[in-house]
Write a protein that holds these residues in place. Sequence first.
Motif, PDB file in Angstrom:
ATOM      1  N   PRO A 121       0.852  -1.202   0.000  1.00 10.99           N
ATOM      2  CA  PRO A 121       0.000   0.000   0.000  1.00 10.99           C
ATOM      3  C   PRO A 121       0.884   1.248   0.000  1.00 10.99           C
ATOM      4  O   PRO A 121       1.993   1.216   0.538  1.00 10.99           O
ATOM      5  CB  PRO A 121      -0.781  -0.123   1.322  1.00 10.99           C
ATOM      6  N   PHE A 122       0.382   2.327  -0.591  1.00 13.37           N
ATOM      7  CA  PHE A 122       1.169   3.556  -0.686  1.00 13.37           C
ATOM      8  C   PHE A 122       1.068   4.343   0.612  1.00 13.37           C
ATOM      9  O   PHE A 122      -0.008   4.812   0.991  1.00 13.37           O
ATOM     10  CB  PHE A 122       0.691   4.399  -1.866  1.00 13.37           C
ATOM     11  N   HIS A 123       2.196   4.489   1.311  1.00 12.37           N
ATOM     12  CA  HIS A 123       2.281   5.306   2.524  1.00 12.37           C
ATOM     13  C   HIS A 123       3.433   6.292   2.319  1.00 12.37           C
ATOM     14  O   HIS A 123       4.589   5.989   2.605  1.00 12.37           O
ATOM     15  CB  HIS A 123       2.536   4.437   3.753  1.00 12.37           C
ATOM     16  N   PRO A 124       3.148   7.494   1.802  1.00 13.51           N
ATOM     17  CA  PRO A 124       4.221   8.430   1.439  1.00 13.51           C
ATOM     18  C   PRO A 124       5.102   8.845   2.603  1.00 13.51           C
ATOM     19  O   PRO A 124       6.249   9.247   2.400  1.00 13.51           O
ATOM     20  CB  PRO A 124       3.464   9.628   0.848  1.00 13.51           C
ATOM     21  N   GLU A 125       4.579   8.749   3.841  1.00 14.17           N
ATOM     22  CA  GLU A 125       5.391   9.159   4.985  1.00 14.17           C
ATOM     23  C   GLU A 125       6.607   8.257   5.182  1.00 14.17           C
ATOM     24  O   GLU A 125       7.544   8.610   5.910  1.00 14.17           O
ATOM     25  CB  GLU A 125       4.543   9.176   6.268  1.00 14.17           C
ATOM     26  N   LYS A 126       6.629   7.090   4.535  1.00 18.51           N
ATOM     27  CA  LYS A 126       7.774   6.185   4.653  1.00 18.51           C
ATOM     28  C   LYS A 126       8.998   6.716   3.908  1.00 18.51           C
ATOM     29  O   LYS A 126      10.127   6.328   4.192  1.00 18.51           O
ATOM     30  CB  LYS A 126       7.438   4.804   4.083  1.00 18.51           C
ATOM     31  N   TYR A 127       8.780   7.573   2.922  1.00 19.84           N
ATOM     32  CA  TYR A 127       9.857   7.968   2.014  1.00 19.84           C
ATOM     33  C   TYR A 127      10.464   9.297   2.442  1.00 19.84           C
ATOM     34  O   TYR A 127       9.752  10.222   2.828  1.00 19.84           O
ATOM     35  CB  TYR A 127       9.329   8.046   0.582  1.00 19.84           C
TER      36      TYR A 127
END
Length: 247
Positions: free
Chosen positions: A188-194
């Motif tokens: 799933p896309f979790h932008p806070e990981k990047y």
Amino acid sequence: VNIPVRVYVAVKRDTPQLHYLHKDDMLPINYEKVCSKTKKIVPDKDIVKGYKYTDGRYVTVNDEELRKANLEKATAIEILEFVKQNEIRAEYLEKPYYIEPEEGAEKIYALIRDAIKKSGRVGIGTFMPHNREHLVDLSAKDDLLLLEQLRFPAELLDAAELKIPAQKKYQQKEFELALELIGKLAQPFHPEKYKDTYAQNLDKIIKAKIAGRKFEGQEIKLEQTQAADLMLKLKQSLAHHQPGVVH
């Protein structure tokens, strides 16, 4: 329906800002507005806007005339229609804005926001910040209205001249391995990981130099995968991403 709102750019740059310096005395390099004929600095009060219509010939346009070009659009976001969000291709997206209601406009703001959210569509319209008209889409996320600045089709370069392979020259087994690798990396896309690792490393370099230390970074050298090595590289990538493998 007119809703008075305030518009805020929704992005910021965290990369440390670097300045150009004269290496002999470490003083900043200034960029001045210089007349191409006299080579003298021209003050802002003596600078006008002009359109070049032939070699060496310009017609000037002042701020009042620019406002007259589209007075209404200079101060308004005009929504023209509603479309499905997945119809907007990625190359059209440019810059996001946050939309905040003015005092007294909270009720109609909430009404439009919730209606857009329920519809599953986004509004398409025009917006004109800084005397330049842009295509925009208006969407709803949680309690917020979001405005995304889009590019007009005429702003996109034609990709027809690029050398893109139309015929597949890979083997079916290579294709299946590539699909399997994508499946193993699916999340799933979790932008806070990047994180912006370039900005982080640049900040570390600057802090190390201020402290008189040397930043020990590891330079990565990439080599193009050759067609003959493709199957081997895909198998190695799959093995590297097996469940339980730390990488």
